[in-house]
Design an enzyme around this catalytic site. Structure first.
Site, short mmCIF file in Angstrom:
data_model
loop_
_atom_site.label_atom_id
_atom_site.label_comp_id
_atom_site.label_asym_id
_atom_site.label_seq_id
_atom_site.Cartn_x
_atom_site.Cartn_y
_atom_site.Cartn_z
CG ASP A 128 46.24 40.52 37.11
OD1 ASP A 128 45.78 40.05 38.16
OD2 ASP A 128 45.58 40.61 36.06
CE LYS A 180 31.38 44.97 36.71
NZ LYS A 180 31.46 44.96 35.26
CG ASP A 236 43.64 43.93 38.51
OD1 ASP A 236 44.60 43.93 37.71
OD2 ASP A 236 42.60 43.32 38.28
#
Length: 381
Positions: A128, A180, A236
């Site tokens: 994707d 993150k 994405d």
């Protein structure tokens, strides 16, 4: 479908370039579109998402593409075999009986990607991601450093949402990964496109495994993992808002590289910016289309319609004087007269929106009829 079924036009000789595309997911983030069609076959820029990848791999010399499949694999098999024949390549289906994460499917497909007579590197892609896919450059860079693996990295505006890659700018050698980060350490993230030497198989087993957590950090520690930064666009596109953002990037890239493919103003239709229209689509009078619009095969746009930043898929109808902005209109759906649809609204297949309806950020499952306005974002089951 039986495991590891393949289709081939030509007898592919041993030692040719190969690639694996990870297509085993359920596509839940892109629902309602993926309730009818596996995510890799959802059209992006009027072409199945996966076909953008496969055609780019073929351009780079790949002759065998292995698809790691599970969900709706029969539909995938039927569609991709047609493209294999057209492109003159071999497609192999490696069937997962259970979700194997991002490393397990690679191990499962080992016999298709490598053998004693072939030690060539192979590509691995998430299904994707949309990009300009610089696979030839990636192969050249990989051979240049001579180590076990190379990943593509992309620059992002909000690195705190991702796992970021810390690496040497001059060589590309990866030092570590930070998940993150709350403080800035890098704005480069894993772009989901890799090339590996067959020696990587010793790091994986055909069981649920994460390549990001259980393989890459150890490769980096051993100085066996390098990265190449993507210079063009990357996204994405696994969820609707990013699908639309990626569509804008793709159309911008198309204007640079193949401007002849974009639609020009004609017959009283006003075109703004980059617009891609299938040759079988019909557009009425006094319409204003764009910027950043894709109209699929046999789409009908009636008179006086305004569309911007949207994809309208195959055989959908947009009736007169409707307004569409930032939405995805699914296959065979209808938007009524004087309707207004906006704010990342997604219609599944065969949805019928009545006249003068307002939809704001709504996801509508297939085969529904909508006769009242929905002013607040929600999912209509």
């Amino acid at each position: 479908m039986s495991p590891n079924k393949s289709f081939s036009l030509s007898n592919t000789s041993i030692g040719t370039m190969k690639a694996l595309i990870l297509v085993g997911g359920y596509g839940t983030r892109l629902r309602p579109l993926t309730l009818n069609v596996p995510k890799p076959l959802v059209e992006f820029g009027n072409k199945p998402i996966m076909l953008h990848q496969v055609e780019a791999l073929v351009e780079a010399g790949v002759e065998t593409v292995v698809l790691a499949v599970s969900y709706m694999s029969d539909i995938l098999e039927k569609e991709m075999n047609q493209h294999a024949k057209r492109l003159g390549i071999k497609i192999v289906f490696s069937q997962e009986d259970e979700p194997l994460g991002t490393a397990g499917p690679i191990a499962l497909a080992k016999k298709h990607l490598s053998d004693e007579k072939c030690d060539k590197p192979f590509f691995v892609l998430n299904s994707d991601v949309i990009s300009d896919y610089p696979f030839s450059k990636l192969l050249e860079f990989h051979k240049g450093h001579g180590k076990e693996g190379t990943i593509c990295v992309a620059k992002v505006e909000e690195p705190s949402k991702y796992g970021v890659v810390v690496y040497e700018g001059d060589t590309g050698r990866i030092h570590r990964f930070v998940e993150k980060p709350q403080e800035f350490v890098s704005n480069k993230i894993n772009a989901g496109m890799y090339i590996f030497n067959p020696s990587i198989f010793k790091r994986m087993k055909p069981e649920p495994m994460s390549i990001e957590r259980e393989v890459f950090p150890y490769m980096a520690e051993e100085s066996e993992l390098y990265c190449m930064e993507l210079k063009d666009f990357w996204m994405d596109i696994g969820q609707p808002k990013d699908f639309l953002k990626g569509m804008c990037m793709y159309l911008t890239s198309l204007k640079k590289k193949s401007p002849e493919k974009l639609y020009k103003e004609s017959n009283g239709v006003t075109i703004v910016g980059n617009v891609l229209v299938d040759e079988t689509a019909r557009i009425g009078k006094n319409c204003k289309i764009g910027p950043n619009v894709v109209l699929g095969p046999n789409v009908v746009i009636e008179d006086g319609v305004r569309i911007k930043r949207s994809t309208v898929m195959r055989e959908a109808t947009i009736k007169s004087h409707s307004w569409l902005e930032s939405c995805i209109i699914g296959w065979e759906s209808t938007v009524g007269q004087w309707a207004r649809v906006e704010n990342v609204t997604v219609l599944g297949q065969d949805v019928n929106v009545k006249d003068e309806i307002y939809l704001n950020g709504v996801r509508i499952l297939p085969h529904k009829s909508i006769s009242t306005s929905v002013p607040e974002p929600q999912i209509i089951m």
